[in-house]
Write a protein that holds these residues in place. Sequence first.
Motif, PDB file in Angstrom:
ATOM      1  N   GLU A  19       0.821  -1.217   0.000  1.00 56.73           N
ATOM      2  CA  GLU A  19       0.000   0.000   0.000  1.00 56.73           C
ATOM      3  C   GLU A  19       0.849   1.260   0.000  1.00 56.73           C
ATOM      4  N   GLU A  20       1.917   1.243   0.796  1.00 54.54           N
ATOM      5  CA  GLU A  20       2.755   2.439   0.870  1.00 54.54           C
ATOM      6  C   GLU A  20       3.441   2.714  -0.474  1.00 54.54           C
ATOM      7  N   MET A  21       3.866   1.639  -1.157  1.00 55.63           N
ATOM      8  CA  MET A  21       4.528   1.821  -2.455  1.00 55.63           C
ATOM      9  C   MET A  21       3.533   2.351  -3.491  1.00 55.63           C
ATOM     10  N   ALA A  22       2.332   1.771  -3.501  1.00 57.77           N
ATOM     11  CA  ALA A  22       1.319   2.229  -4.456  1.00 57.77           C
ATOM     12  C   ALA A  22       0.964   3.686  -4.177  1.00 57.77           C
ATOM     13  N   LEU A  23       0.881   4.013  -2.896  1.00 56.82           N
ATOM     14  CA  LEU A  23       0.545   5.385  -2.504  1.00 56.82           C
ATOM     15  C   LEU A  23       1.621   6.352  -2.983  1.00 56.82           C
ATOM     16  N   ARG A  24       2.870   5.975  -2.759  1.00 57.16           N
ATOM     17  CA  ARG A  24       3.961   6.859  -3.161  1.00 57.16           C
ATOM     18  C   ARG A  24       3.901   7.111  -4.664  1.00 57.16           C
ATOM     19  N   ALA A  25       3.690   6.038  -5.431  1.00 53.32           N
ATOM     20  CA  ALA A  25       3.660   6.183  -6.888  1.00 53.32           C
ATOM     21  C   ALA A  25       2.495   7.084  -7.300  1.00 53.32           C
ATOM     22  N   GLU A  26       1.351   6.870  -6.678  1.00 59.27           N
ATOM     23  CA  GLU A  26       0.192   7.681  -7.057  1.00 59.27           C
ATOM     24  C   GLU A  26       0.397   9.153  -6.705  1.00 59.27           C
ATOM     25  N   VAL A  27       0.899   9.392  -5.492  1.00 64.97           N
ATOM     26  CA  VAL A  27       1.118  10.774  -5.065  1.00 64.97           C
ATOM     27  C   VAL A  27       2.112  11.465  -5.997  1.00 64.97           C
ATOM     28  N   GLU A  28       3.163  10.723  -6.377  1.00 68.23           N
ATOM     29  CA  GLU A  28       4.163  11.316  -7.273  1.00 68.23           C
ATOM     30  C   GLU A  28       3.567  11.639  -8.628  1.00 68.23           C
ATOM     31  N   GLN A  29       2.870  10.646  -9.199  1.00 67.10           N
ATOM     32  CA  GLN A  29       2.470  10.791 -10.591  1.00 67.10           C
ATOM     33  C   GLN A  29       1.225  11.644 -10.773  1.00 67.10           C
ATOM     34  N   ARG A  30       0.275  11.497  -9.858  1.00 62.98           N
ATOM     35  CA  ARG A  30      -0.979  12.225 -10.073  1.00 62.98           C
ATOM     36  C   ARG A  30      -0.990  13.598  -9.424  1.00 62.98           C
ATOM     37  N   ILE A  31      -0.232  13.759  -8.363  1.00 63.86           N
ATOM     38  CA  ILE A  31      -0.410  14.993  -7.599  1.00 63.86           C
ATOM     39  C   ILE A  31       0.821  15.888  -7.603  1.00 63.86           C
ATOM     40  N   ILE A  32       1.967  15.315  -7.264  1.00 63.10           N
ATOM     41  CA  ILE A  32       3.165  16.150  -7.165  1.00 63.10           C
ATOM     42  C   ILE A  32       3.548  16.721  -8.530  1.00 63.10           C
ATOM     43  N   ASP A  33       3.478  15.885  -9.552  1.00 63.71           N
ATOM     44  CA  ASP A  33       3.759  16.377 -10.902  1.00 63.71           C
ATOM     45  C   ASP A  33       2.729  17.415 -11.326  1.00 63.71           C
ATOM     46  N   PHE A  34       1.473  17.072 -11.101  1.00 63.55           N
ATOM     47  CA  PHE A  34       0.358  17.921 -11.515  1.00 63.55           C
ATOM     48  C   PHE A  34       0.447  19.323 -10.905  1.00 63.55           C
ATOM     49  N   LEU A  35       0.744  19.394  -9.614  1.00 65.44           N
ATOM     50  CA  LEU A  35       0.775  20.690  -8.939  1.00 65.44           C
ATOM     51  C   LEU A  35       2.162  21.334  -8.963  1.00 65.44           C
ATOM     52  N   GLU A  36       3.081  20.692  -9.645  1.00 64.37           N
ATOM     53  CA  GLU A  36       4.436  21.240  -9.813  1.00 64.37           C
ATOM     54  C   GLU A  36       5.089  21.545  -8.463  1.00 64.37           C
ATOM     55  N   ILE A  37       5.112  20.546  -7.597  1.00 65.37           N
ATOM     56  CA  ILE A  37       5.773  20.748  -6.311  1.00 65.37           C
ATOM     57  C   ILE A  37       6.869  19.705  -6.091  1.00 65.37           C
ATOM     58  N   ASP A  38       7.444  19.206  -7.186  1.00 65.88           N
ATOM     59  CA  ASP A  38       8.514  18.205  -7.077  1.00 65.88           C
ATOM     60  C   ASP A  38       9.669  18.672  -6.193  1.00 65.88           C
ATOM     61  N   HIS A  39      10.006  19.951  -6.342  1.00 61.27           N
ATOM     62  CA  HIS A  39      11.216  20.445  -5.685  1.00 61.27           C
ATOM     63  C   HIS A  39      11.087  20.539  -4.169  1.00 61.27           C
ATOM     64  N   ILE A  40       9.864  20.479  -3.626  1.00 58.28           N
ATOM     65  CA  ILE A  40       9.727  20.657  -2.173  1.00 58.28           C
ATOM     66  C   ILE A  40       9.215  19.416  -1.478  1.00 58.28           C
ATOM     67  N   ARG A  41       9.198  18.255  -2.169  1.00 54.80           N
ATOM     68  CA  ARG A  41       8.519  17.104  -1.566  1.00 54.80           C
ATOM     69  C   ARG A  41       9.108  16.693  -0.231  1.00 54.80           C
ATOM     70  N   LYS A  42      10.396  16.897  -0.023  1.00 53.69           N
ATOM     71  CA  LYS A  42      11.003  16.494   1.255  1.00 53.69           C
ATOM     72  C   LYS A  42      11.141  17.649   2.234  1.00 53.69           C
ATOM     73  N   ALA A  43      10.624  18.809   1.837  1.00 55.52           N
ATOM     74  CA  ALA A  43      10.749  19.968   2.725  1.00 55.52           C
ATOM     75  C   ALA A  43       9.721  19.875   3.850  1.00 55.52           C
ATOM     76  N   SER A  44      10.055  20.490   4.991  1.00 58.92           N
ATOM     77  CA  SER A  44       9.087  20.574   6.074  1.00 58.92           C
ATOM     78  C   SER A  44       8.103  21.700   5.739  1.00 58.92           C
ATOM     79  N   VAL A  45       6.816  21.473   5.951  1.00 54.51           N
ATOM     80  CA  VAL A  45       5.843  22.485   5.535  1.00 54.51           C
ATOM     81  C   VAL A  45       6.015  23.788   6.312  1.00 54.51           C
ATOM     82  N   ALA A  46       6.551  23.681   7.522  1.00 56.34           N
ATOM     83  CA  ALA A  46       6.707  24.886   8.333  1.00 56.34           C
ATOM     84  C   ALA A  46       7.645  25.885   7.650  1.00 56.34           C
ATOM     85  N   ALA A  47       8.536  25.373   6.795  1.00 58.91           N
ATOM     86  CA  ALA A  47       9.543  26.241   6.186  1.00 58.91           C
ATOM     87  C   ALA A  47       9.075  26.845   4.862  1.00 58.91           C
ATOM     88  N   LEU A  48       7.875  26.485   4.403  1.00 57.45           N
ATOM     89  CA  LEU A  48       7.456  26.922   3.074  1.00 57.45           C
ATOM     90  C   LEU A  48       6.808  28.303   3.091  1.00 57.45           C
TER      91      LEU A  48
END
Lengths: 347, 275
Positions: free
Chosen positions: B131-160
């Motif tokens: 489940e975690e692997m499928a989730l990661r793939a889906e989040v990457e492909q459908r959401i992170i790419d779509f919203l153009e936030i690849d560069h901050i995926r490992k950033a802490s939200v507090a710093a954004l």
Amino acid sequence: MRIGAARQTYAADEALFETTVQRAWFAGLLAALVAFPFMADAYWLYLACLVAINVASATGLNILTGYTGLVSLGQAAFMGIGAYTVAVLEIRFGTPFLLNLVAAGLLAAAGGILVGIPSLRVKGLYLAIATIAASFILHFVFANWTSVTNGVTGLSMPPARLFGVALDTSFRMYWLIVPVTVLMVMGAANLFRTRIGRAFIAIRDRDISAEVLGIPLLRYKLMSFALSSFYAGVAGGLWAYFFRVVTPESFPLVMSIFYLAAIIVGGMGTILGPILGAAFMTMVPEVLKLGVGWLSPWVPDAVALLSPVRTIVFGALIVGFLVFEPQGLAEIWRRVRRFFHLWPFKT
Amino acid sequence: MTEGVAVTPALEIEGVSLSFGGLRALTDVTFSVAEGSITSVIGPNGAGKTSLFNAISGFYKPDKGSIRFHGAAIDRLHAPERARLGLARTFQNIALFRGMTVLDNIKLGRHAHMRTGLIDALFYFGRARREEMALRAEVEQRIIDFLEIDHIRKASVAALPYGLRKRVELARALAMRPKILMLDEPVAGMNREETEDMARFILDVKEEWGTTILMVEHDMGMVMDISDHVVVLNFGQVIAQGLPAEVQRDSAVIDAYLGSGDVGDLRRRLTGAAA
Ligand SMILES: Nc1ncnc2c1ncn2[C@@H]1O[C@H](COP(=O)(O)OP(=O)(O)O)[C@@H](O)[C@H]1O
Ligand SMILES: [Mg+2]
């Protein structure tokens, strides 16, 4: 950082140990844990077992307090449930120790769920007080349910047996305690790579938005209580096998404070925190004992001072870390690592 | 829509009233959100827009009235149950989990759709890993790419910065694969460029994912540009609703904004948006 679509890449990125260096460190640590008993004397083995038991219990408390944000001062009482469960099962039924330890964990978890029920309504200080109340009630039960607990005299129990060998020395107990603790710590590390662990952190950080994501608060808070007390129960069971005498005074409130101190000093909400914190806090009284030994020629009742001084030092450590290093030893460790990582190019 | 055939709206708000002590935050609010539309709720500050969202999410219990989700009443469901039906939202003042990375925040969106139990999780075996692997793939492909936030995926939200945090909150809501997405002031406090990006994302979500969108927004330009239907709230009451152009001409709406004291600016925003 750009990650390709390949499955392997995600798997590597999600792994518990992301780099080869980390895996090597972990292998080295395991090797050291295996080699240690052959090199240490009885005193250090005794200390190592005590540290491991405390790491297991502190790791449990960290799941509840560090990751889910629910402060508990009942960890020692839940260890008491585990210790009595093991003692009673061992004395009356002589069941295998692994079964007894699991039973200890499950019974403590049931206790944790009961104590956790108010946590939907009460938070922070009030929840902490509810857990203190629960520990007093448990103490009362341990002291007065004589037919099972043998009252204030407590229970003396035989050692655990593995293939006919009695685990009656620190050296032998080490091979039971340390692997169980390693398993429990790895379990906690795994938990926070999954939806369950994320839900705990979500509840800690902002429970309103946790609900909007479909996380039922009460269910997850109770799950956190159950898991945390399961850890305490198993740790208490190990404690019982290690000391082999269980009395109502074995698990006082100050011991719960000790675990809270351990996770604060070590660093809440990290896997490393309770390990460093429990080790550090277990060593502090030993260092104090040494100090008392040196002082005794000059200060006649130095030994009598030991207990109050220990309490004061614990208190000072908690306050000191809260004020000066709220992220605890784990953060100091991170800084040290970063320093050596960059050294000698940059400081 | 075929003449004469009633299509069940995605969301129906019927006669909803809500009060806090003596204060009436909502009075007999009735409107519906058509499937696949972008419906915007506008109104002056304190009109009750956020309260309406909270009533729909299940945080506030209305004194009267009913809310239907694809035809079924959800009044008795608690907030997490409504979320599991496919009701996602973002908050006016951003409600991300500050102690987590962007990636973990987004992953939380799928929480309710995963099955991993406690024991699986402790061992990270079988289902948990899958489940975690499928989730990661889906989040990457459908959401992170779509919203153009690849560069901050490992950033802490507090710093954004603020604009990116709003986008991460949208990402988390999208991870829920919502049927209805509720956005409370998605572009408040954003600059022109960020606003245009967000408007484009919202339109894309509607068109590519077929998600129904209910939005509260003050930026009239954006509301008039992308909405299919506009509902105007004032003092907790619906004073007008209809197509953006109709609402713009409605005198009650202009009066409502007159009452808010910010006449010139709002009149300009209301009418300027049509140009
Ligand atoms: N939890 C609450 N308790 C008391 N009053 C509230 C609460 N939430 C909102 N209100 C009041 O309800 C009214 C509507 O507020 P709100 O829904 O936030 O307006 P909007 O989002 O349209 O600016 C305001 O007068 C506000 O003060
Ligand atoms: Mg609002």
